[in-house]
Design a protein around this motif. Structure first.
Motif, short mmCIF file in Angstrom:
data_model
loop_
_atom_site.label_atom_id
_atom_site.label_comp_id
_atom_site.label_asym_id
_atom_site.label_seq_id
_atom_site.Cartn_x
_atom_site.Cartn_y
_atom_site.Cartn_z
N HIS A 226 -16.79 -2.66 112.49
CA HIS A 226 -17.05 -1.98 111.22
C HIS A 226 -17.66 -0.59 111.40
O HIS A 226 -17.53 0.27 110.54
N LEU A 227 -18.31 -0.38 112.53
CA LEU A 227 -19.11 0.83 112.72
C LEU A 227 -18.26 2.09 112.79
O LEU A 227 -18.64 3.14 112.29
N GLU A 228 -17.09 1.99 113.43
CA GLU A 228 -16.30 3.21 113.68
C GLU A 228 -15.93 3.91 112.38
O GLU A 228 -15.97 5.15 112.29
N CYS A 229 -15.54 3.15 111.35
CA CYS A 229 -15.09 3.78 110.10
C CYS A 229 -16.24 4.50 109.40
O CYS A 229 -16.03 5.57 108.81
N THR A 230 -17.42 3.92 109.45
CA THR A 230 -18.57 4.60 108.85
C THR A 230 -18.86 5.90 109.60
O THR A 230 -19.12 6.95 108.99
N ALA A 231 -18.82 5.84 110.94
CA ALA A 231 -19.11 7.02 111.75
C ALA A 231 -18.09 8.13 111.49
O ALA A 231 -18.45 9.31 111.31
N MET A 232 -16.82 7.78 111.44
CA MET A 232 -15.77 8.81 111.32
C MET A 232 -15.60 9.31 109.89
O MET A 232 -15.38 10.50 109.67
N SER A 233 -15.70 8.41 108.92
CA SER A 233 -15.53 8.86 107.53
C SER A 233 -16.65 9.81 107.13
O SER A 233 -16.41 10.85 106.50
N THR A 234 -17.89 9.48 107.50
CA THR A 234 -19.01 10.35 107.11
C THR A 234 -19.03 11.64 107.91
O THR A 234 -19.48 12.67 107.41
N LYS A 235 -18.51 11.61 109.14
CA LYS A 235 -18.48 12.84 109.93
C LYS A 235 -17.53 13.87 109.30
O LYS A 235 -17.85 15.06 109.22
N TYR A 236 -16.38 13.40 108.84
CA TYR A 236 -15.35 14.33 108.36
C TYR A 236 -15.32 14.52 106.84
O TYR A 236 -14.74 15.48 106.35
N LEU A 237 -15.94 13.59 106.12
CA LEU A 237 -15.91 13.68 104.65
C LEU A 237 -17.29 13.78 104.02
O LEU A 237 -17.40 13.99 102.82
N GLY A 238 -18.34 13.59 104.82
CA GLY A 238 -19.70 13.67 104.28
C GLY A 238 -20.29 12.30 104.00
O GLY A 238 -19.60 11.28 104.05
N LYS A 239 -21.58 12.29 103.69
CA LYS A 239 -22.28 11.02 103.45
C LYS A 239 -21.75 10.29 102.22
O LYS A 239 -21.92 9.09 102.08
N LYS A 240 -21.15 11.05 101.31
CA LYS A 240 -20.53 10.46 100.12
C LYS A 240 -19.20 11.17 99.90
O LYS A 240 -19.13 12.40 99.97
N PHE A 241 -18.14 10.40 99.67
CA PHE A 241 -16.84 11.01 99.46
C PHE A 241 -16.07 10.26 98.36
O PHE A 241 -16.56 9.27 97.82
N ASP A 242 -14.86 10.73 98.07
CA ASP A 242 -14.17 10.29 96.85
C ASP A 242 -13.47 8.94 96.95
O ASP A 242 -13.73 8.04 96.16
N ILE A 243 -12.53 8.81 97.89
CA ILE A 243 -11.68 7.62 97.95
C ILE A 243 -11.71 7.00 99.34
O ILE A 243 -11.58 7.69 100.34
N HIS A 244 -11.90 5.69 99.37
CA HIS A 244 -11.75 4.93 100.61
C HIS A 244 -10.70 3.86 100.35
O HIS A 244 -10.81 3.11 99.39
N GLY A 245 -9.68 3.80 101.21
CA GLY A 245 -8.59 2.86 100.97
C GLY A 245 -8.29 1.97 102.15
O GLY A 245 -8.73 2.20 103.28
N GLY A 246 -7.48 0.95 101.86
CA GLY A 246 -7.02 0.02 102.89
C GLY A 246 -6.40 -1.18 102.22
O GLY A 246 -6.35 -1.29 100.99
N GLY A 247 -5.91 -2.10 103.03
CA GLY A 247 -5.37 -3.35 102.50
C GLY A 247 -6.47 -4.23 101.95
O GLY A 247 -7.62 -4.15 102.40
N MET A 248 -6.13 -5.08 100.99
CA MET A 248 -7.16 -5.92 100.36
C MET A 248 -7.76 -6.92 101.35
O MET A 248 -8.86 -7.42 101.13
#
Length: 492
Positions: A226-248
Motif C-alpha cells: 500500500h505504501l508505494e501509491c501514497t509515496a508516489m501520488s503525493t510526490k507528484y500530485l501533492g498532499k491532496k489531489f483531485d481524483i484517485h482511481g482503480g478497480g473496485m
C-alpha cells in the motif's frame, strides 16, 4: 471546443457513495492518480477495461481544456499483496529462471504494447515502486515519529487502532467497521508480531531467500504494497489531489490503507474523488485462472482461445468496453462482442458517408441540440453507453441525408463533422478500421456459411459435396481443420 467553464461534470465519488459536482482543487488543473499493474505476468483483460475507463476520463477532461497531470504507477517491487502472500515477481523470476528485473521489463513491455493497441494515451508520469524506495522509507519515518507505526523484528506496521483513536476513520471508503473486521479475522502465520490483526505492513523484514531487498533503518527488507501509491501520488500530485482511481477490487484493503497512511502522515483527506471501475466477467462468470475461465487481450485479438469464435481488432474490443458504463459489470461473450462489432461497422459506415453529403439551404435536424445531449451524457459521470446511443441517432440521420430525406446547411454539416471527430476520435478514442479489416469480417462470415454447408453435407452423407467444398477452399489457400470443438479454418 467546449470549455470546463460551461460544462458541469457530476462524478460518482466512492468515498460518499453518490454523484457529486466535480470541482478541482485548482481551477483549470486536475491531478489524477490511477493504480497501475503489478508486472509479473501478462496484463489481464479486466485491468485493460479499468485503464480504458480512465483513458476516456483523461481524454474528456483535456478536451474541456483542463491541464491534467495523469499519474499511473508500475508496481515492480517484489513486495507482498498482504502480510502472508507470495512475492509474485520473485516467484515468477524463479519459475522463468531469470532476474526479477527481467520479469519486470518483460511484462512492462507487454503492458505498454497492449495499451497501445487499445489506443490509450500514455500517462504524463509513470513512476515505479523501485524508483521510490527512498520516499517510502521517509513516509515510514514520519508515521513512526507520529506514533502511528511500530517496528517489530525489522518489520514496520501501521497501527490502525491508534489511527482511529486519534481521529482517523479506517474503513470509511469501504464502509467496513473495525469491530466487524476483528470478528472476521483469520488466525494466520505471522500475525503474532502485529499488535492488532488489522494492522498492515509498511516495511517487511526480508528473509534470506527473498530476492528483492533494500537497506533501511530497520534492516534489509522491502516496502508494503500500500505504501508505494501514497509515496508516489503525493510526490507528484501533492498532499491532496483531485481524483484517485482503480478497480473496485482495490477499494479494500489497498485504497483504505492509502487513505490511512496519507491522513496519518499529512493530517488531511488525501483525495477529493475516489473513482472505481467494475469488473469484467466472461460468459456470466468471474474470470479466474484457477477455473480456466479467463482470456488474455492477445488471445482475443488473435482468436486463439476457446471462448470466442474469431479474432477481434483491439478497436472493436475498445468499442465493446465503452458500451457499458465503467461502474457496471460487463460480461464478455461470443454473442456480445459479435453484436458490438456489427454495431461498430454500422456506425463507421455512416461516418464514412458524411464527407460526401451535400449541403442544403435549410436544416431539418437540430444539430446543436444533439451536440448538447452528447455533452450531457459525458457530464453525467462519463456515461459512454449513452453517448454511443446518441451517435447511433446520427447514423439514422446520415443515412437519411444520403437518401435526401433530411437536410443540413453547410454550417450544420461542419458542426456535425467537428462533433463526430470530437466524440468518436478524441474522447472515445475510436478509429476507422481499414477496408481490409471489414473485408476480413465479411470473409469470416462467408467461410462460416461454407463450413455450415459442408457440415450439413456430411450429416446427410453427401461426401462428394463435402470433399468438393474442402478441396476448392484448399486450392484457394484456405485449409479446414476438423476438431472436437467443430471446424475451423486457416488462411495460408
Amino acid at each position: 471546443m467546449r470549455s470546463y467553464l460551461n460544462n458541469q461534470i457530476k462524478l460518482y465519488n466512492s468515498l460518499h457513495g453518490k454523484k457529486e459536482v466535480f470541482t478541482p482543487l485548482h481551477e483549470g488543473f486536475v491531478g489524477m492518480y490511477v493504480c497501475g499493474p503489478t508486472v509479473y505476468n501478462k496484463v489481464h483483460l479486466g485491468n485493460c477495461r479499468t485503464f480504458l475507463s480512465f483513458d476516456v476520463i483523461n481524454r474528456y477532461l483535456r478536451h474541456l481544456g483542463y491541464k491534467v497531470r495523469y499519474v499511473r504507477n508500475i508496481t515492480d517491487a517484489g513486495h507482498l499483496t498482504d502480510d502472508n502472500s507470495e512475492d509474485k515477481i520473485s516467484t515468477r523470476a524463479r519459475l522463468e529462471r531469470i532476474e526479477p528485473m527481467e520479469v519486470v521489463q518483460k511484462y512492462s513491455l507487454n503492458f505498454h504494447k497492449v495499451l497501445y493497441l487499445f489506443n490509450m494515451l500514455p500517462p504524463d508520469i509513470e513512476p515505479t515502486a523501485t524508483g521510490h524506495i527512498v520516499e517510502q522509507i521517509e513516509l515510514i519515518k514520519k508515521l513512526l515519529h507520529k506514533g502511528l507505526a511500530y517496528e517489530v523484528n525489522g518489520s514496520v506496521y501501521f497501527d490502525v487502532n491508534k489511527f482511529d483513536l486519534e481521529g482517523g476513520n479506517y474503513g470509511e471508503l469501504s464502509g467496513r467497521k473495525i469491530e466487524d473486521m476483528i470478528a472476521n479475522t483469520r488466525d494466520l502465520d505471522g500475525q503474532g508480531e502485529k499488535r492488532n490483526p488489522q494492522d498492515f505492513a509498511l516495511w517487511k523484514n526480508a528473509s534470506p531467500e527473498h530476492i528483492m531487498r533494500w537497506p533501511s533503518p530497520w534492516g534489509n527488507g522491502f516496502p508494503g504494497w500500500h505504501l508505494e501509491c501514497t509515496a508516489m501520488s503525493t510526490k507528484y500530485l501533492g498532499k491532496k489531489f483531485d481524483i484517485h482511481g482503480g478497480g473496485m477490487d482495490l477499494k479494500f484493503p489497498h485504497h483504505e490503507c492509502e487513505i490511512a497512511q496519507a491522513k496519518g502522515s499529512f493530517g488531511e483527506e488525501p483525495v477529493n474523488y475516489w473513482v472505481h471501475t467494475n469488473m469484467l466477467t466472461l460468459n456470466g462468470q468471474k474470470m479466474s485462472k484457477s477455473t480456466g475461465n479467463t482470456i488474455l487481450p492477445e488471445e482475443l485479438f488473435s482468436g486463439e482461445n476457446s471462448f470466442i469464435e474469431k479474432p477481434f481488432h483491439p478497436i472493436i474490443v475498445r468499442f465493446f468496453f465503452l458500451q457499458a458504463h465503467y461502474r457496471s459489470v460487463l460480461d464478455l461473450s461470443n454473442d456480445a462482442i459479435i453484436a458490438a462489432e456489427k454495431g461498430y461497422f454500422r456506425l463507421t459506415s455512416a461516418i464514412e458517408k458524411l464527407p460526401h453529403i451535400a449541403a442544403s439551404e435549410t436544416s431539418s435536424y437540430n444539430i446543436q441540440e444533439w451536440i448538447d445531449t452528447c455533452y450531457e451524457a459525458l457530464n453525467d459521470d462519463f456515461n459512454t453507453p449513452v453517448l454511443i446511443s446518441h451517435l447511433f441517432d446520427i447514423v439514422k440521420l446520415i443515412n437519411n441525408l444520403d437518401l435526401k430525406k433530411e437536410t443540413l446547411t453547410a454550417t450544420d454539416l461542419k458542426k456535425l463533422n467537428t462533433a463526430i471527430h470530437v466524440f468518436f476520435y478524441d474522447i472515445l478514442g475510436l478509429e476507422l478500421l481499414s477496408d481490409t479489416m471489414k473485408d476480413t469480417g465479411k470473409l469470416d462470415q462467408a467461410l462460416k456459411v461454407l463450413i455450415d454447408l459442408r457440415n450439413k453435407a456430411r450429416l446427410e452423407k453427401d461426401w462428394a459435396l463435402s470433399d468438393e467444398i474442402r478441396n476448392r477452399l484448399s486450392e484457394a489457400g484456405i485449409n479446414l481443420k476438423d476438431g472436437k470443438e467443430g471446424t475451423t479454418f486457416e488462411i495460408e
